[in-house]
Design a protein around this motif. Structure first.
Motif, PDB file in Angstrom:
ATOM      1  N   GLU A  95       0.822  -1.207   0.000  1.00 20.88           N
ATOM      2  CA  GLU A  95       0.000   0.000   0.000  1.00 20.88           C
ATOM      3  C   GLU A  95       0.859   1.261   0.000  1.00 20.88           C
ATOM      4  O   GLU A  95       1.750   1.422   0.835  1.00 20.88           O
ATOM      5  CB  GLU A  95      -0.930   0.020   1.219  1.00 20.88           C
ATOM      6  CG  GLU A  95      -1.784   1.286   1.295  1.00 20.88           C
ATOM      7  CD  GLU A  95      -2.959   1.176   2.226  1.00 20.88           C
ATOM      8  OE1 GLU A  95      -3.885   0.405   1.894  1.00 20.88           O
ATOM      9  OE2 GLU A  95      -2.964   1.851   3.267  1.00 20.88           O
ATOM     10  N   GLY A  96       0.569   2.162  -0.939  1.00 20.60           N
ATOM     11  CA  GLY A  96       1.194   3.474  -0.979  1.00 20.60           C
ATOM     12  C   GLY A  96       0.316   4.498  -0.275  1.00 20.60           C
ATOM     13  O   GLY A  96      -0.633   4.164   0.433  1.00 20.60           O
ATOM     14  N   GLU A  97       0.641   5.766  -0.501  1.00 19.82           N
ATOM     15  CA  GLU A  97      -0.106   6.834   0.168  1.00 19.82           C
ATOM     16  C   GLU A  97      -0.047   8.094  -0.683  1.00 19.82           C
ATOM     17  O   GLU A  97       1.006   8.456  -1.207  1.00 19.82           O
ATOM     18  CB  GLU A  97       0.506   7.118   1.549  1.00 19.82           C
ATOM     19  CG  GLU A  97      -0.155   8.267   2.295  1.00 19.82           C
ATOM     20  CD  GLU A  97       0.461   8.498   3.667  1.00 19.82           C
ATOM     21  OE1 GLU A  97       0.035   9.436   4.351  1.00 19.82           O
ATOM     22  OE2 GLU A  97       1.382   7.740   4.049  1.00 19.82           O
ATOM     23  N   THR A  98      -1.198   8.751  -0.847  1.00 19.28           N
ATOM     24  CA  THR A  98      -1.210  10.074  -1.462  1.00 19.28           C
ATOM     25  C   THR A  98      -1.401  11.086  -0.346  1.00 19.28           C
ATOM     26  O   THR A  98      -2.362  11.023   0.410  1.00 19.28           O
ATOM     27  CB  THR A  98      -2.326  10.224  -2.504  1.00 19.28           C
ATOM     28  OG1 THR A  98      -3.605  10.166  -1.877  1.00 19.28           O
ATOM     29  CG2 THR A  98      -2.239   9.126  -3.542  1.00 19.28           C
ATOM     30  N   PHE A  99      -0.467  12.003  -0.243  1.00 21.75           N
ATOM     31  CA  PHE A  99      -0.453  12.957   0.864  1.00 21.75           C
ATOM     32  C   PHE A  99      -0.295  14.356   0.280  1.00 21.75           C
ATOM     33  O   PHE A  99       0.686  14.637  -0.398  1.00 21.75           O
ATOM     34  CB  PHE A  99       0.713  12.647   1.810  1.00 21.75           C
ATOM     35  CG  PHE A  99       0.683  13.416   3.106  1.00 21.75           C
ATOM     36  CD1 PHE A  99       0.241  12.817   4.277  1.00 21.75           C
ATOM     37  CD2 PHE A  99       1.103  14.736   3.155  1.00 21.75           C
ATOM     38  CE1 PHE A  99       0.220  13.521   5.472  1.00 21.75           C
ATOM     39  CE2 PHE A  99       1.089  15.447   4.334  1.00 21.75           C
ATOM     40  CZ  PHE A  99       0.645  14.835   5.507  1.00 21.75           C
ATOM     41  N   GLY A 100      -1.272  15.213   0.520  1.00 25.07           N
ATOM     42  CA  GLY A 100      -1.200  16.570   0.002  1.00 25.07           C
ATOM     43  C   GLY A 100      -1.938  16.716  -1.313  1.00 25.07           C
ATOM     44  O   GLY A 100      -2.761  15.882  -1.703  1.00 25.07           O
ATOM     45  N   SER A 101      -1.650  17.800  -2.009  1.00 20.66           N
ATOM     46  CA  SER A 101      -2.397  18.172  -3.203  1.00 20.66           C
ATOM     47  C   SER A 101      -1.435  18.455  -4.352  1.00 20.66           C
ATOM     48  O   SER A 101      -0.439  19.156  -4.182  1.00 20.66           O
ATOM     49  CB  SER A 101      -3.245  19.419  -2.917  1.00 20.66           C
ATOM     50  OG  SER A 101      -3.782  19.963  -4.098  1.00 20.66           O
ATOM     51  N   SER A 102      -1.739  17.907  -5.520  1.00 28.07           N
ATOM     52  CA  SER A 102      -0.918  18.120  -6.713  1.00 28.07           C
ATOM     53  C   SER A 102      -1.472  19.268  -7.552  1.00 28.07           C
ATOM     54  O   SER A 102      -2.662  19.581  -7.504  1.00 28.07           O
ATOM     55  CB  SER A 102      -0.894  16.853  -7.577  1.00 28.07           C
ATOM     56  OG  SER A 102      -0.386  15.755  -6.872  1.00 28.07           O
TER      57      SER A 102
END
Length: 938
Positions: free
Chosen positions: A366-373
């Motif tokens: 499992e990865g993680e998306t953190f914040g906003s692109s």
């Protein structure tokens, strides 16, 4: 000469492959690969193809009625499963708190699993409360440890400079003990004095000359479980200790012995074990793994000077920490879970280990998306005041997806939308491209972060977690959640079908990372990629190749040992995974065994590209002789120079040496996907020779052309994952290239299914055009507030479309919920034309009915829906339900001083982890901005 590569590699491969077989035994995946279905159909809906979510159990304040009701609501909204994470609770509800792992808590868990099963939903469970692993079962000896080194001097005349007692006052707050004392003097063999130190720190030793002493104390880090639930408070676990991990798992063995829960998987969050860099048997383990005693080199390990010896020692230290984490925690935990018929789901990032190998050792990486692109999609909102100063990088997610691909695990998950934006200000339109970016990186099993268990009787906004998107049933977007989830389900059904289809394997030179002369322990965190990932040739080369139309996965030294060659292709996972070229980027360090394996693969028929010659070996022991072996091994290659590169034929394969990776791909005969030249991004899946292309347009311009595809088919089917529509595409072969016509606006995605069989009963795809005829839908409009609060404003007639917040009515300005815009319009239909409803600007999500028929949800930019099947000649009725964000109602609560956030521990914070207060916010524009029109595409 080359036979020795094969012999050496065979013995090493046999051992490693055996280890992998052992590690992959047990329950490795929930579902097999989806079979090919009838042409023109979406793959079947499964639990795992639906989105899942982390489910915060606040205070474990659970009851069966609310559990059942919430699970039913989640299933109706399109969720396929939940990941239970018990955490701290809400104040005022302490009488409802259940102690973690108590009989009452386990009863609620079993009820949850049974109810979920009845709804065809899955349940995962974090193995502890909050994070990281730990709790009351972790005594000080099992707790996370750190190494505190202290320097002393000894002279023949004056003896020891001062008693050897721990002087680090922070470390003395928790349990600690003297672990090792070593003495060093020039031209003398290091002396271990540990047994000659008494409890008062005095030294019983007589020696001539002057000596420098290094004392090593083993001390608890003191870290407690973060955000623990009732009954889960305690120390964080020592993940490096085999015995500590074993004892920790035995606690769950005992707790569940009578009735092991029917969950799918145990879950572990990102490695946030701060300062942990040691364990009791570290030096002995190091000796066994690295072949020398690190205690004899403590001064070089301690030095802050940048020199070769120090870097090599630190590299060995970091590799040993990796080995301990991999074997003693990740491997032992997965074997334990598999023995109970459960999977493991793990976030390896944040750890001090080799991320690829750690991900490869579990069932669901499992990865993680953190914040906003940032996306150049016209109209997308990205207010700098509402985002964290963190730019997610999808390449980081490829560590998880690559490990899954190479080990044959079909599911790759992600913790999604962590701190996407400020609380109550994040819309589906902002979440969609962020998620699509993860899909393009190989993620196919997303988890929302997250949904909070909140009893029905708790008023708006319900119970909330401080770092979540908080898509709970109180959210004003909740009635539209199903539309977004349907999109995700369709995409994931495709990305879980067949097998990965990438051309390249990119070797990750982890030893270059481990050789960093700064510091000691090196945590490979999501937030630290500017230091350990972005500057590297590995990252730059990977990014460049992907941007130029090559699909790739990452491969580690250990995973290379598991590769085989067949018909010139690199195979892994019993042939489920195939790639065409192994790429070795610019690097400094490579183990001799890795180069041996790579050359053996080439001899067996593989194509290998080196950006430059490997120049050194990692680690300290015998590095001079090992470096000579590396050099001599490379010198066995005979290169012929071309204008673009040097090429060495090796057995039935070849080794290409070229700094220019694009030229190397041409020499290797690898075609790229030229569709990227149009600004598109893609990922492919292989279904026994047929291909799925998932395309996304995150550019600022529409793509309206025939796009060339690397693979061919007898026909191409276009599939719209937002509305689910399917149709036969226009395709052609021109100059030997197979091309498919598409029209894809910024913000939109599309699936292309290339068919090898005949085409039957598939309607032709109706194409949009870049310059359609527009039929305005002018109104007047009736605006009705359907559901939400704090109150329901009165209905109004609008002469022209406008957001409701433009009405300047206080009751309306505070409103969060759903409101209905209704009107009629006249239309004369043209046979065969495509009709698209263009809603213009929507704040924030829309659900549409035409002539009493539901059309669907418009939740992302551009807000358009194909309405061809719903229109009639003459008068048409249209209803557009718009849901706004929670922000305006939260603003009202704070302005009125109404308490809604009142939690134990961290309570509730803003995006910068400061006190949350929405009373100073401006009103967020809400409603339908428009203009609304019908696009006519003849």
């Amino acid at each position: 000469m080359m036979n020795r590569y094969k012999t050496l590699r065979f013995s090493l491969f046999s051992l490693v492959f055996l280890a992998f077989l052992i590690s992959l035994s047990g329950c490795r995946q929930e579902e097999s690969f989806t079979p090919i279905l009838k042409a023109g159909e979406w793959p079947e809906v499964t639990r795992s193809s639906k989105p899942w979510t982390r489910w915060w159990w606040m205070g474990n304040a659970l009851d069966k009625e609310n559990l059942t009701g919430l699970l039913q609501a989640y299933e109706a909204a399109g969720l396929g499963g939940l990941e239970i994470a018990p955490i701290y609770g809400a104040k005022g509800f302490e009488d409802r708190f259940l102690t973690y792992l108590s009989p009452e808590w386990k009863e609620m868990l079993h009820h949850t699993v049974a109810t979920a099963d009845s709804l065809n939903m899955g349940i995962d469970l974090t193995q502890g409360t909050g994070w990281p692993f730990g709790g009351p079962m972790v005594n000080p000896e099992m707790a996370a440890q750190r190494m505190v080194m202290q320097q002393h001097t000894y002279s023949e005349e004056e003896g020891l400079d001062r008693p050897i007692l721990l002087e680090n006052t922070r470390a003395t707050r928790f349990e600690y003990g003297l672990h090792t004392v070593m003495a060093f003097s020039e031209n003398e063999t290091p002396v271990n004095l540990t047994s000659q130190i008494d409890d008062s720190g005095n030294l019983s030793w007589n020696a001539s000359g002057n000596w420098d002493l290094v004392a090593v104390f083993k001390a608890q880090t003191g870290q407690m479980v973060k955000r623990a639930a009732p009954g889960g408070q305690g120390f964080t676990l020592d993940h490096y200790s085999k015995e500590s991990v074993k004892n920790y798992l035995s606690h769950f063995e005992e707790a569940f012995k009578e009735n092991f829960p029917g969950i799918r998987a145990f879950y572990n969050d990102s490695f946030e074990v701060y300062g942990a860099d040691f364990t009791e048997n570290f030096f002995q383990y190091f000796l066994e793994k690295r072949g020398y005693d690190l205690r004899n080199h403590l001064p070089e390990l301690l030095t802050e000077e940048s020199n070769e010896f120090s870097s090599r020692l630190k590299s060995d230290y970091r590799e040993t920490i990796n080995d301990m984490l991999l074997e003693n925690f990740t491997g032992q935990w997965t074997d334990w879970a598999n023995s109970h018929g459960k999977l493991t789901k793990n976030q390896a990032h944040g750890s001090p280990g080799n991320l690829l190998d750690l991900y490869a050792r579990v069932d669901i990486p499992e990865g993680e998306t953190f914040g906003s692109s940032y996306f150049p999609i016209p109209g997308i909102r990205r207010d700098s005041a509402d985002i964290r100063n963190v730019d997610p990088d999808p390449i980081m997610l490829k560590f998880a997806s690559s490990a899954a691909h190479l080990t044959g695990n079909n599911l790759v998950s992600t913790e999604t939308f962590t701190w996407l934006g400020e609380h109550f200000k994040s819309a589906f339109s902002q979440a969609k491209p962020e998620l699509e970016q993860a899909f393009l990186a190989g993620i196919n099993h997303m988890f929302y972060h997250g949904v909070t268990y909140s009893p029905q009787e708790v008023d708006f906004p319900g119970w909330l977690f401080y770092a979540s998107l908080n898509l709970n049933t109180h959210n004003s977007l909740w009635p539209h959640f199903k539309g977004f989830n349907s999109y995700i389900q369709r995409v994931q059904s495709v990305l879980q079908s067949g097998t990965p289809d990438n051309e390249l394997l990119m070797y990750w030179p982890v030893y270059d990372v481990w050789a960093d002369p700064e510091g000691l322990s090196k945590m490979l965190t999501v937030h630290g990629i500017d230091e350990w990932l972005h500057p590297t040739p590995f990252y730059k080369g990977s990014k460049m190749l992907m941007e130029n139309g090559f699909g790739l996965d990452f491969v580690s030294d250990a995973l290379i040992q598991n590769l085989q060659v067949s018909d010139g292709q690199l195979l892994s996972a019993n042939g489920k995974y195939r790639s065409q070229v192994l790429v070795v980027p610019k690097l400094t360090y490579m183990p001799v065994t890795t180069l041996e394996s790579i050359l053996s693969l080439a001899e067996e028929g593989a194509k290998v590209v080196f950006q430059q010659v490997p120049t050194d070996v990692p680690g300290f022991k015998d590095f001079t002789s090992r470096r000579a072996s590396l050099d001599s091994l490379w010198e066995t290659l005979t290169f012929e120079a071309t204008a673009a590169a040097k090429i060495a034929k090796l057995g039935s394969g070849q080794v290409i040496l070229s700094e220019n990776l694009l030229q190397a791909m041409e020499l290797a005969g690898i075609e790229r996907e030229m569709l990227v030249d149009e600004g598109l991004q893609y990922i492919r899946r292989n279904l026994n020779g047929e291909r799925y292309y998932y395309l996304v347009n995150h550019s600022a311009s529409a793509v309206n052309t025939h796009i060339p595809l690397k693979h061919e088919g007898n026909a191409a089917v276009l599939m719209d994952p937002e509305q689910g529509k399917v149709g036969l595409a226009q395709s052609r072969v021109e100059n030997g290239e197979f091309a498919v016509r598409i029209y894809l606006e910024p913000g939109k995605s599309l699936v292309i299914h290339l068919l090898q069989q005949g085409v039957e009963d598939i309607p032709e795809w109706k194409y949009s055009h870049s310059d359609p005829e527009l039929k305005p839908v002018n109104g007047p409009w009736i605006l009705t507030f359907k559901a939400g609060g704090p109150t329901l404003p009165e209905s109004q007639q609008l002469e022209e479309i406008q957001p409701w917040t433009s009405l300047q009515d206080e009751e309306v300005l505070h409103f969060s919920g759903q409101a209905l815009y209704e009107t009629n319009f006249e239309l004369s239909l043209i046979q065969g034309a495509k009709y698209v409803l263009n809603l213009g600007k929507v704040l924030e999500s829309a659900r549409v009915w035409i002539n009493e028929q539901e059309v669907g949800f418009a939740f992302g930019i551009p807000y358009k829906l194909d309405v061809s099947e719903h229109l009639q000649n003459g008068t048409n009725e249209i209803r557009i339900e718009v849901a706004n964000l929670m922000a305006n109602r939260i603003r009202y609560l704070d302005q009125q001083g109404i308490t809604w956030r009142n939690y134990h521990e961290i309570n509730f914070v803003n995006i910068d982890y400061g006190p949350f207060d929405a009373s100073g916010w401006g009103v967020m524009p809400s409603g339908l901005v428009g203009p609304v029109s019908i696009e006519i595409h003849p």
